[in-house]
Design a protein around this motif. Structure first.
Motif, PDB file in Angstrom:
ATOM      1  N   GLU A  20      -1.795  -6.639  -3.271  1.00 23.41           N
ATOM      2  CA  GLU A  20      -0.933  -5.996  -1.344  1.00 23.41           C
ATOM      3  C   GLU A  20       0.300  -4.819  -2.014  1.00 23.41           C
ATOM      4  OE1 GLU A  20      -1.306  -8.880   1.152  1.00 23.41           O
ATOM      5  OE2 GLU A  20      -3.658  -8.662   1.167  1.00 23.41           O
ATOM      6  N   LEU A  21       1.467  -5.987  -2.036  1.00 27.94           N
ATOM      7  CA  LEU A  21       2.524  -5.822  -2.356  1.00 27.94           C
ATOM      8  C   LEU A  21       3.301  -5.225  -3.715  1.00 27.94           C
ATOM      9  CD1 LEU A  21       5.230  -5.966  -1.568  1.00 27.94           C
ATOM     10  CD2 LEU A  21       5.198  -7.751  -3.857  1.00 27.94           C
ATOM     11  N   LEU A  22       2.043  -4.458  -4.646  1.00 29.72           N
ATOM     12  CA  LEU A  22       1.933  -3.521  -5.536  1.00 29.72           C
ATOM     13  C   LEU A  22       1.605  -2.116  -5.236  1.00 29.72           C
ATOM     14  CD1 LEU A  22       1.271  -5.098  -8.765  1.00 29.72           C
ATOM     15  CD2 LEU A  22       3.606  -4.866  -8.096  1.00 29.72           C
ATOM     16  N   THR A  23       0.463  -2.571  -4.191  1.00 26.02           N
ATOM     17  CA  THR A  23       0.002  -1.199  -3.669  1.00 26.02           C
ATOM     18  C   THR A  23       0.417  -1.410  -2.669  1.00 26.02           C
ATOM     19  OG1 THR A  23      -2.542  -2.263  -3.875  1.00 26.02           O
ATOM     20  CG2 THR A  23      -2.081  -0.757  -2.197  1.00 26.02           C
ATOM     21  N   LYS A  24       1.219  -1.306  -1.932  1.00 25.87           N
ATOM     22  CA  LYS A  24       1.919  -0.712  -0.663  1.00 25.87           C
ATOM     23  C   LYS A  24       3.434  -0.644  -1.318  1.00 25.87           C
ATOM     24  CE  LYS A  24       4.815  -2.434   3.933  1.00 25.87           C
ATOM     25  NZ  LYS A  24       4.759  -3.766   4.057  1.00 25.87           N
ATOM     26  N   LEU A  25       4.057  -0.934  -2.383  1.00 23.26           N
ATOM     27  CA  LEU A  25       4.868   0.020  -2.652  1.00 23.26           C
ATOM     28  C   LEU A  25       4.927   1.387  -3.743  1.00 23.26           C
ATOM     29  CD1 LEU A  25       6.746  -3.252  -4.726  1.00 23.26           C
ATOM     30  CD2 LEU A  25       7.811  -2.087  -3.271  1.00 23.26           C
ATOM     31  N   TYR A  26       3.381   1.253  -4.201  1.00 25.44           N
ATOM     32  CA  TYR A  26       2.921   2.114  -4.461  1.00 25.44           C
ATOM     33  C   TYR A  26       2.848   3.740  -3.562  1.00 25.44           C
ATOM     34  CZ  TYR A  26      -0.153   5.686  -7.338  1.00 25.44           C
ATOM     35  OH  TYR A  26      -0.500   6.982  -7.895  1.00 25.44           O
ATOM     36  N   LYS A  27       2.545   3.114  -3.208  1.00 24.86           N
ATOM     37  CA  LYS A  27       1.825   4.434  -1.551  1.00 24.86           C
ATOM     38  C   LYS A  27       3.532   4.466  -0.970  1.00 24.86           C
ATOM     39  CE  LYS A  27      -1.984   2.376   0.475  1.00 24.86           C
ATOM     40  NZ  LYS A  27      -3.477   1.713   1.687  1.00 24.86           N
ATOM     41  N   ASP A  28       4.436   3.619  -0.803  1.00 23.03           N
ATOM     42  CA  ASP A  28       6.125   3.786  -0.492  1.00 23.03           C
ATOM     43  C   ASP A  28       6.815   5.022  -1.215  1.00 23.03           C
ATOM     44  OD1 ASP A  28       5.605   2.278   1.776  1.00 23.03           O
ATOM     45  OD2 ASP A  28       7.255   0.725   1.179  1.00 23.03           O
ATOM     46  N   TRP A  29       6.365   4.986  -2.996  1.00 15.95           N
ATOM     47  CA  TRP A  29       6.369   5.615  -3.878  1.00 15.95           C
ATOM     48  C   TRP A  29       6.636   7.075  -3.829  1.00 15.95           C
ATOM     49  CZ3 TRP A  29       5.547   1.816  -7.896  1.00 15.95           C
ATOM     50  CH2 TRP A  29       7.139   0.886  -7.867  1.00 15.95           C
ATOM     51  N   GLN A  30       5.104   6.809  -3.196  1.00  8.78           N
ATOM     52  CA  GLN A  30       4.116   8.565  -3.040  1.00  8.78           C
ATOM     53  C   GLN A  30       5.055   8.948  -1.495  1.00  8.78           C
ATOM     54  OE1 GLN A  30       0.249   7.468  -3.266  1.00  8.78           O
ATOM     55  NE2 GLN A  30      -0.027   8.321  -5.204  1.00  8.78           N
ATOM     56  N   GLN A  31       5.339   8.148  -0.727  1.00 10.69           N
ATOM     57  CA  GLN A  31       5.572   8.855   0.658  1.00 10.69           C
ATOM     58  C   GLN A  31       7.792   9.444  -0.203  1.00 10.69           C
ATOM     59  OE1 GLN A  31       5.836   6.368   3.438  1.00 10.69           O
ATOM     60  NE2 GLN A  31       3.687   7.115   4.061  1.00 10.69           N
ATOM     61  N   ASN A  80      -5.082 -17.720  -6.843  1.00 17.28           N
ATOM     62  CA  ASN A  80      -5.700 -16.054  -6.314  1.00 17.28           C
ATOM     63  C   ASN A  80      -5.434 -15.313  -5.242  1.00 17.28           C
ATOM     64  OD1 ASN A  80      -8.453 -14.339  -6.469  1.00 17.28           O
ATOM     65  ND2 ASN A  80      -9.760 -15.671  -5.111  1.00 17.28           N
ATOM     66  N   LYS A  81      -4.748 -16.906  -4.039  1.00 18.30           N
ATOM     67  CA  LYS A  81      -4.696 -15.885  -3.352  1.00 18.30           C
ATOM     68  C   LYS A  81      -2.947 -15.379  -3.398  1.00 18.30           C
ATOM     69  CE  LYS A  81      -5.914 -19.152   0.677  1.00 18.30           C
ATOM     70  NZ  LYS A  81      -5.344 -19.748   2.068  1.00 18.30           N
ATOM     71  N   GLN A  82      -2.191 -16.119  -4.188  1.00 19.51           N
ATOM     72  CA  GLN A  82      -0.925 -14.917  -4.217  1.00 19.51           C
ATOM     73  C   GLN A  82      -1.065 -13.991  -5.853  1.00 19.51           C
ATOM     74  OE1 GLN A  82       0.969 -18.004  -7.236  1.00 19.51           O
ATOM     75  NE2 GLN A  82       3.236 -17.169  -7.171  1.00 19.51           N
ATOM     76  N   ASP A  83      -2.320 -14.076  -6.306  1.00 15.71           N
ATOM     77  CA  ASP A  83      -2.735 -12.660  -6.889  1.00 15.71           C
ATOM     78  C   ASP A  83      -3.325 -11.373  -6.271  1.00 15.71           C
ATOM     79  OD1 ASP A  83      -1.894 -13.669  -9.359  1.00 15.71           O
ATOM     80  OD2 ASP A  83      -3.897 -14.181 -10.000  1.00 15.71           O
ATOM     81  N   LYS A  84      -3.727 -12.142  -5.128  1.00 12.05           N
ATOM     82  CA  LYS A  84      -4.458 -10.844  -4.354  1.00 12.05           C
ATOM     83  C   LYS A  84      -2.635 -10.331  -3.319  1.00 12.05           C
ATOM     84  CE  LYS A  84      -7.444 -10.661   0.064  1.00 12.05           C
ATOM     85  NZ  LYS A  84      -8.128 -11.058   0.673  1.00 12.05           N
TER      86      LYS A  84
END
Length: 113
Positions: free
Chosen positions: A12-23, A4-8
């Motif tokens: 978080e990493l995917l969310t951060k990458l997505y935001k970086d890609w948008q920028q 569960n911690k690993q999935d979380k």
């Protein structure tokens, strides 16, 4: 719980990458120039090309005139020297051409292998 911690963390990493890609997408997309801006750029490029051509042409003509003057002077002042230069150029030129072609073939061979 470990999974569960690993999935979380992955989420978080995917969310951060997505935001970086948008920028990056926002930063990386250049503005599209208008027709007037394109016309101005084209005019400036043509002008720069024309100036460069005139500069190269004038340098060529000046160099040609200097060489022509030097050889004409040499021919009238020392005709024997002029003929020696001409004959040596006719004899040496094929050897230089052969050496340059051989060197060029070696370099092309190195690039391919």
């Amino acid at each position: 719980m470990t999974k569960n911690k690993q999935d979380k963390k992955e989420q978080e990493l995917l969310t951060k990458l997505y935001k970086d890609w948008q920028q990056l997408d926002e930063i990386g997309s250049p503005p599209i120039p208008t027709a007037q801006q394109m016309q101005e750029q084209l005019t400036l490029a043509k002008s720069a090309k024309r100036k460069a051509f005139h500069k190269e042409l004038s340098m060529f003509v000046i160099t040609a005139l200097i060489l022509l003057t030097a050889f004409t002077t040499a021919m009238f002042q020392a005709p024997i020297l002029y003929f020696v230069i001409q004959v040596s150029a006719l004899v040496v030129a094929p050897f230089i051409f052969y050496i340059l072609q051989k060197s060029k073939a070696k370099q092309e061979g190195r690039i391919l292998s």
